[in-house]
Design a protein around this motif. Structure first.
Motif, PDB file in Angstrom:
ATOM      1  N   UNK A  31      15.149  17.865  72.716  1.00 22.27           N
ATOM      2  CA  UNK A  31      13.790  18.392  72.611  1.00 22.27           C
ATOM      3  C   UNK A  31      13.722  19.477  71.536  1.00 22.27           C
ATOM      4  N   UNK A  32      14.701  20.355  71.533  1.00 24.57           N
ATOM      5  CA  UNK A  32      14.708  21.429  70.532  1.00 24.57           C
ATOM      6  C   UNK A  32      14.774  20.856  69.116  1.00 24.57           C
ATOM      7  N   UNK A  33      15.667  19.866  68.934  1.00 26.39           N
ATOM      8  CA  UNK A  33      15.804  19.243  67.612  1.00 26.39           C
ATOM      9  C   UNK A  33      14.536  18.527  67.199  1.00 26.39           C
ATOM     10  N   UNK A  34      13.905  17.873  68.155  1.00 25.36           N
ATOM     11  CA  UNK A  34      12.656  17.167  67.877  1.00 25.36           C
ATOM     12  C   UNK A  34      11.557  18.127  67.443  1.00 25.36           C
ATOM     13  N   UNK A  35      11.496  19.273  68.088  1.00 23.74           N
ATOM     14  CA  UNK A  35      10.494  20.273  67.737  1.00 23.74           C
ATOM     15  C   UNK A  35      10.711  20.769  66.312  1.00 23.74           C
ATOM     16  N   UNK A  36      11.967  21.077  65.982  1.00 22.58           N
ATOM     17  CA  UNK A  36      12.257  21.620  64.652  1.00 22.58           C
ATOM     18  C   UNK A  36      11.929  20.583  63.581  1.00 22.58           C
ATOM     19  N   UNK A  37      12.328  19.340  63.820  1.00 24.79           N
ATOM     20  CA  UNK A  37      12.017  18.297  62.842  1.00 24.79           C
ATOM     21  C   UNK A  37      10.501  18.066  62.793  1.00 24.79           C
ATOM     22  N   UNK A  38       9.869  18.188  63.957  1.00 30.14           N
ATOM     23  CA  UNK A  38       8.406  18.075  64.012  1.00 30.14           C
ATOM     24  C   UNK A  38       7.731  19.148  63.174  1.00 30.14           C
ATOM     25  N   UNK A  39       8.264  20.351  63.211  1.00 33.39           N
ATOM     26  CA  UNK A  39       7.737  21.438  62.382  1.00 33.39           C
ATOM     27  C   UNK A  39       7.881  21.058  60.911  1.00 33.39           C
ATOM     28  N   UNK A  40       9.024  20.447  60.579  1.00 27.97           N
ATOM     29  CA  UNK A  40       9.207  19.961  59.209  1.00 27.97           C
ATOM     30  C   UNK A  40       8.105  18.984  58.831  1.00 27.97           C
ATOM     31  N   UNK A  41       7.810  18.059  59.727  1.00 33.58           N
ATOM     32  CA  UNK A  41       6.817  17.025  59.417  1.00 33.58           C
ATOM     33  C   UNK A  41       5.412  17.614  59.241  1.00 33.58           C
ATOM     34  N   UNK A  42       5.229  18.832  59.663  1.00 25.41           N
ATOM     35  CA  UNK A  42       3.936  19.498  59.509  1.00 25.41           C
ATOM     36  C   UNK A  42       3.785  20.093  58.110  1.00 25.41           C
ATOM     37  N   UNK A  43       4.925  20.509  57.534  1.00 25.71           N
ATOM     38  CA  UNK A  43       4.846  21.258  56.267  1.00 25.71           C
ATOM     39  C   UNK A  43       5.390  20.506  55.064  1.00 25.71           C
ATOM     40  N   UNK A  44       6.176  19.435  55.287  1.00 29.65           N
ATOM     41  CA  UNK A  44       6.849  18.774  54.173  1.00 29.65           C
ATOM     42  C   UNK A  44       5.935  17.769  53.465  1.00 29.65           C
ATOM     43  N   UNK A  45       6.271  17.519  52.220  1.00 33.64           N
ATOM     44  CA  UNK A  45       5.611  16.439  51.472  1.00 33.64           C
ATOM     45  C   UNK A  45       6.487  16.047  50.287  1.00 33.64           C
ATOM     46  N   UNK A  46       6.757  14.767  50.158  1.00 29.08           N
ATOM     47  CA  UNK A  46       7.459  14.272  48.973  1.00 29.08           C
ATOM     48  C   UNK A  46       6.381  13.924  47.948  1.00 29.08           C
ATOM     49  N   UNK A  47       6.332  14.709  46.872  1.00 27.37           N
ATOM     50  CA  UNK A  47       5.217  14.632  45.926  1.00 27.37           C
ATOM     51  C   UNK A  47       5.560  13.708  44.754  1.00 27.37           C
ATOM     52  N   UNK A  48       4.650  12.791  44.453  1.00 28.49           N
ATOM     53  CA  UNK A  48       4.806  11.925  43.270  1.00 28.49           C
ATOM     54  C   UNK A  48       3.851  12.390  42.182  1.00 28.49           C
ATOM     55  N   UNK A  49       4.319  12.299  40.951  1.00 33.02           N
ATOM     56  CA  UNK A  49       3.424  12.551  39.815  1.00 33.02           C
ATOM     57  C   UNK A  49       3.638  11.405  38.845  1.00 33.02           C
ATOM     58  N   UNK A  50       2.594  10.701  38.505  1.00 29.29           N
ATOM     59  CA  UNK A  50       2.701   9.472  37.706  1.00 29.29           C
ATOM     60  C   UNK A  50       3.701   8.504  38.367  1.00 29.29           C
ATOM     61  N   UNK A  51       3.686   8.516  39.680  1.00 33.37           N
ATOM     62  CA  UNK A  51       4.549   7.601  40.421  1.00 33.37           C
ATOM     63  C   UNK A  51       5.960   8.113  40.616  1.00 33.37           C
ATOM     64  N   UNK A  52       6.320   9.185  39.960  1.00 31.72           N
ATOM     65  CA  UNK A  52       7.688   9.696  39.957  1.00 31.72           C
ATOM     66  C   UNK A  52       7.783  10.895  40.902  1.00 31.72           C
ATOM     67  N   UNK A  53       8.825  10.876  41.751  1.00 35.82           N
ATOM     68  CA  UNK A  53       9.002  11.987  42.688  1.00 35.82           C
ATOM     69  C   UNK A  53       9.350  13.250  41.917  1.00 35.82           C
ATOM     70  N   UNK A  54       8.651  14.325  42.196  1.00 38.44           N
ATOM     71  CA  UNK A  54       8.886  15.554  41.426  1.00 38.44           C
ATOM     72  C   UNK A  54       9.607  16.625  42.241  1.00 38.44           C
ATOM     73  N   UNK A  55       9.732  16.425  43.543  1.00 33.75           N
ATOM     74  CA  UNK A  55      10.432  17.441  44.350  1.00 33.75           C
ATOM     75  C   UNK A  55      11.527  16.802  45.217  1.00 33.75           C
ATOM     76  N   UNK A  56      12.182  15.758  44.650  1.00 40.54           N
ATOM     77  CA  UNK A  56      13.205  15.033  45.412  1.00 40.54           C
ATOM     78  C   UNK A  56      14.532  15.777  45.386  1.00 40.54           C
ATOM     79  N   UNK A  57      14.493  17.014  45.836  1.00 39.67           N
ATOM     80  CA  UNK A  57      15.721  17.804  45.951  1.00 39.67           C
ATOM     81  C   UNK A  57      15.475  18.880  46.994  1.00 39.67           C
ATOM     82  N   UNK A  58      16.527  19.480  47.480  1.00 35.94           N
ATOM     83  CA  UNK A  58      16.358  20.401  48.613  1.00 35.94           C
ATOM     84  C   UNK A  58      15.944  21.811  48.183  1.00 35.94           C
TER      85      UNK A  58
END
Lengths: 764, 764
Positions: free
Chosen positions: B654-681
């Motif tokens: 449950x704890x792990x699910x919550x933390x990953x859930x928090x990630x899913x609230x704030x994260x976004x893999x952004x594409x620009x001209x179809x190309x991922x621009x933030x594909x790194x940590x």
């Protein structure tokens, strides 16, 4: 079941491709990340106290990680007596024993450092003869013997590691009734298996203390049990991953390189440690077929009937026991030969000496006793003026006759074997000058009781994977098991795969020894396959709503017999919804229930073995009286297979046994001052293609066994056992010279002929 | 059975030691002799024809063994549609797609050569939005789609890879009877799992053509099946050896690095080939949780009762399908939320775009639909002036109520979860300014039908080894299975070992997905343990000659209940002759028999899933209206576990699910001209210890399930699903701003607040 049975056909070995292409991974092929390497400094004296070991120079060699002596490693191992230290502790008991191990970054460094070890010894008197070791003033090899955990009848304050007796009737009464009493000593030297692959082990601890060992073990569950016992670990904390085996013949049943690698691995910080024995180490530090001496006193009637056999057999076990007590004991149950002997008394000794230690060698003691009883039989026949073949046929065990342990025999293919071998060699036809024919036969039990197990996985596409832990070391067991599963499931050979043996993943198997594979593991695998078949038939009958008796597995399909003649490919059972869950087959086979314990005082048992092996060998030789050179022109080996599973590999077993048997006639591992002087493949002469018989004729007799799979028994060891006496009997036929001591070296034959000529001259 | 049950206790993870000491072998740790390395040149355009590939410079780099393009490797793979080439053939469909692979002596060389590949493209129009991809003039991503082997309802000459509908009652009638109709669009961006371990595979052919792949696979039997199908091999010619998994969360269910390694291995002359994805490749070339758009129209009565739900959900599957059609389809069965909805009509689309491809992501579509239904529920509640908790309690499914697929529900722990979560968050108490509370709930099915199997080996010393193929990727399944076997056999945890997963050796398992492990594999393992126990009890009762009911397995012993109160340690059963042969336990579990197929037209099924997961989440946040920054002060996650097996690891789920859930609230893999621009940590911000809620309260509800082991269900995915709507609902409570589009980035929240303020100003 197939309409066209696979049983008895010649099927190409399933491991042929990987062997031929070189992709099979043998022990020395194992390479692991961060692997360290080991080499050993070995004693030069056969018996000595270790006063001091100077490791300083070795430790100073760059790349050396650690030097380990018995002070750092106090474990002992041993199959029946835990007598053998991983590395010598306090004293050495044979020349060549490991005194210090080097752990280094590579093999060359380890080897170099091993040479720099200095050991100060206090030499002790040593003994290198089994009879001398029994003398009261003989040096004691193991002072505190009874303190070792053991399962033998060892006799404290002697060198006797094991003693047992088989007696039935009364030999004195027998001898009193005999018309002829013949008494002889027979002897055999120490020989070695000389496997192509050297003994190898890679050991690795993980941080939790779990030990993993990669090794070409013959009996990985034996290695696992011995290591766990020695190290005080539970069985699931020791894992043996079997590599392919480049020849074993008994020498890889017990541990050799494993304790060395494990001793070093304890100091390797969880890095893997590889130990590959040198050829010299293989000869001296794995196991040998120890020297054997046999005394026989035989009483016979004029017509050839045996009335009494008295014997003492002396098995030299060398410095340590291993499984040698079992070799001595088991062979005693057939030491008088495969004959009806109303009065018998056999004493068997397994004795420590300061020599390399004895282990299993194709035949497990039965080849040794065959050298005695089959030479003796020939001597007696000639003295009585009876044809040696007729003498054997007169006395030999048959169905319904009673053995020396009191067992009523069944499935005895001995007479058939004798007659077939005799016919094929042209028995009775006149030989040329200097050429002669000899015959010999044998019986051998298989280790009993024991258990085997198998699991079979049906994959979603109808292919199957077999799990079992019998090791295919060239005998072709993987092919046999594949054939059995193909037969039971009615699927093609190439739909079947057999998983590599790994004690963690594959199910329990007692050992790959004793020609037991086809009978025991074959049954287990067959039971697992039948279990799969039953589940498949049930799944289909549930869907088709017909009686399970009206369904069969054949030609890759499950088919309705009669009726609508429906059928569905096994490959489609999953996809078409016949199978709703994965199918796992399970098979076990145990001889616990059929075994009757042997009486420890008299050696009597109504069923000491799951099955007996039976066979006969006929040899034709030419002897050059000027040089003593023996040319073997033909050998016929007739063996009772019970039922042949794979015709190709069954014949190869006989051929291989004959060739190795020829080796056992001429080979000798020679010690000088306790030190092996020919422990290499230059000086220790194994038979080459120039030495093997010009013609080898394998003959398979089939006297089905009610408990074997399809009636099969084992044939792995049989062809070796009677080779030596058959050849020696042929030499007698050719020359009139009786040789009772192996090897039949040119020197031995030449000298024997000269001696015989000289005695003839003197007796004129 | 133990007197003191282990079920429900906190047991330390059995893999803790190897993880903590670093001895666990993950994908990148695999080092094999003669290993070659691979790297890939990847496309820079999202949609383009490949006109020419110039490999000459790459091939000239010393150490490069081969350069492979789609011309040398024409295989395709894919879970439900075999649409994805191992290496791009003729055209690229997303930016980052592999165009050429380099096989080299080391990784650096391979990487260097990959940069030297020159590709000439003919750019094609591309589409990066799921709704635009449905327009009639949208570029077609797969021209010959129907030609692929597939098991979906793809619609030719469109970008629709899958379509399905769930309908019950009549929505128009429902809307007509509604007092309020609320219509909204909800959207979620593309996010990625960002597992600690990169996707890795080592592939090796042997000369017979058998393929072995080492990989941290989540579902090795799925990988085996996909590879065998792609390569046209039988299943026993493909072996998947599972390495430890450093995080998966769905991203390692299907293949990622495997096809790359296999493509290169075909040209490696039987040498192993290692491919470790870069972090950028993990983001773009493994799988993502694709963008999702949901349209919802809800009709409710004044009192809060839902009368109709109409929905269209659009799952962006990116350039390839994988298992995304199943994600879309399965989530549709609960897309309207865990509520009684008399009239429902849900259309679900899975649509190709020119983007990284969608795969499983903790929740398998149910988190996406929860964002819709739980935000919508909050909107409706507020519009009706009903407390959002009461609104949910009023409508929620309970035992005996009927779901939107027509199933009569049982074992429903939803109401308990809602009430427990509300109580723990202090629901109803006044929040400070800028702080607010939100609640959300969910239901999720598990993949059905499916099968699991297990084999258990009892070692000769009473220790056991478990074989099963569920992969422990951090969820603690090995510990659960160990606990179950300890419970059933009455033996200590440390007598039990669990073998590493390997498709050759361990038995069939459908997948490690869908929170199905404890329920399915747990049952299979339990059945195998019971099978062992029954055999042990029978062996003992045979010897003791008493009824089997009077014997139990407890505290490491088999004991007589009453009577003479005899007992024998399980460790001694072999040595003391109770066991005469090895014991192998076998257990299978399949939900084929309980499953009722879903009607393809209406989505109706009386039993579409083996079990439902139920849970509720309550969040408390503080929002800084000046910056848009959300501080999550507390999250309560209440989940119905059915029955807790391991209290420690259940809470951690449950704890792990919550933390990953928090990630899913704030994260976004952004594409620009179809190309991922933030594909790194650096640029893709996963939650750190600074971002996770100050307080996470796991609450385990136990509504036992009649078919689960000890009543257990699954809880792996639940805690993630309602996290986003719970937080967004709390943000609304704090600010009065309703955000329907994730992520809740500072920018988004800031702009939403400004927009709301501005609209309030204008409406004054």
């Amino acid at each position: 079941m197939n309409n066209t049975s696979l049983i008895g056909q010649s099927i190409r070995r399933v491991d042929a491709f990987e062997k031929v292409t070189g992709s099979a991974i043998f022990g020395a092929d194992v390479r692991l990340p961060n692997m360290l390497h080991g080499a050993f400094h070995r004693s030069t004296l056969p018996h000595a106290k270790i006063v001091d070991i100077d490791v300083s120079k070795a430790q100073a060699v760059p790349g050396v990680k650690a030097v380990i002596t018995g002070k750092q490693c106090s474990f002992r191992h041993g199959g029946m007596v835990q007598d053998e230290p991983f590395i010598a502790i306090d004293k050495v008991r044979y020349a060549g024993e490991a005194v210090a191990g080097i752990l280094a970054c590579d093999y060359e460094t380890a080897r170099e450092a091993a040479e720099l070890i200095k050991v100060e010894y206090e030499p002790l008197p040593y003994v290198d003869d089994v009879l001398k070791a029994l003398e009261t003033d003989a040096p004691l090899i193991h002072e505190g013997m009874a303190g070792y955990p053991h399962s033998t009848t060892l006799i404290e304050k002697t060198n006797i590691a094991h003693f047992n007796r088989v007696c039935r009737g009364d030999v004195e009464t027998g001898f009193a009734a005999a018309d002829l009493i013949e008494e002889n000593w027979f002897a055999m030297p120490m020989i070695q298996h000389a496997t192509t692959e050297a003994h190898t082990a890679i050991a690795k601890y993980d941080p939790s203390g779990k030990l993993c060992v990669w090794t070409p073990a013959q009996s990985p569950f034996n290695v696992r049990a011995e290591l766990a016992r020695s190290l005080g670990k539970s069985l699931n904390q020791v894992r043996i991953i079997n590599t392919r085996v480049g020849g074993a013949f008994g020498s890889k049943h017990e541990m050799a390189a494993e304790p060395w690698a494990v001793a070093l691995a304890a100091y390797a910080n969880c890095r893997p440690v590889k130990v590959v024995m040198t050829r010299q180490e293989v000869f001296v530090n794995s196991v040998v077929r120890g020297a054997t001496k046999i005394w026989m006193k035989t009483g016979v009637k004029k017509d050839g009937r045996i009335v009494a056999q008295q014997m003492k057999t002396y098995f030299d076990t060398g410095a340590y026991c291993g499984w040698a007590p079992a070799i001595a004991r088991n062979s005693s149950y057939a030491a008088a030969g495969p004959y009806v002997v109303p009065n018998v008394d056999i004493e068997t000794y397994c004795v420590y000496t300061n020599k390399p230690h004895r282990g299993a060698y194709r035949g497990f003691g039965f080849a040794e006793v065959a050298w005695g009883h089959e030479t003796q039989m020939d001597i007696v026949a000639h003295k009585l003026g009876i044809d040696p073949l007729q003498m054997r046929l007169l006395n030999c065990l048959e169905d319904g006759k009673v053995s020396i342990t009191g067992e009523t025999m069944f499935s005895v293919g001995l007479k058939d074997s004798l007659e077939a071998a005799a016919k094929a060699i042209g028995w009775g036809s006149k030989s040329d000058t200097n050429s002669g024919k000899g015959i010999a036969c044998f019986s051998k039990m298989t280790g009993t009781p024991s258990s085997s197990s198998s699991v079979i996985k049906l994959n979603e596409d109808g292919t199957v994977t077999i799990f079992q832990s019998l090791v295919d070391m060239g005998q072709g067991s993987e092919t046999i098991h594949t054939q059995i599963v193909a037969e039971e499931l009615g699927i093609p050979i190439d739909a079947i795969q057999i998983a590599d043996v790994d004690t963690e993943y594959t199910p329990y198997e007692r050992s790959t020894t004793s020609s037991r594979g086809t009978f025991h593991t074959g049954n287990a695998v067959r039971n697992a396959a039948i279990d799969i078949r039953n589940q498949l038939l049930q799944a289909v009958q549930k869907k088709w709503q017909i009686a399970v008796e009206r369904i069969e597995a054949t030609d890759g399909e499950i088919s309705e017999i009669g009726g609508e003649k429906r059928s569905v490919a096994i490959a489609d059972l999953w996809g078409k919804g016949f199978l709703k869950h994965p199918i796992i087959g399970r098979g076990v086979f145990s001889t616990n229930d059929i075994y009757r314990p042997v009486d420890p005082q008299t050696g009597q048992s109504k069923r000491p073995t799951a099955f007996w092996m039976w066979g006969a060998q006929a040899a034709e030789v030419e002897v050059d009286p000027e040089t003593g050179r023996i040319e073997i022109t033909k050998i016929v080996s007739a063996n009772d297979a019970g039922r042949v599973i794979n015709l190709l590999t069954a014949n190869q077993q006989l051929e291989g046994g004959v060739v190795m048997g020829v080796g056992s006639v001429f080979e000798e591992l020679v010690l000088k001052d306790g030190l092996a002087v020919n422990a290499n493949l230059h000086d220790y002469k194994v038979p080459t293609s120039m030495d093997v018989p010009q013609e080898v004729v394998p003959i398979l007799i089939e006297r089905t066994h009610c408990e074997g799979p399809y009636g099969a028994k084992g044939i792995g060891e049989g062809a070796l056992a009677p080779t030596a006496p058959a050849i020696a009997n042929a030499v007698y036929d050719a020359t009139g010279v009786r040789i009772k001591e192996l090897p039949l070296s040119m020197e031995n034959v030449f000298n024997s002929i000269r001696k015989e000529e000289s005695s003839k001259r003197h007796s004129r």
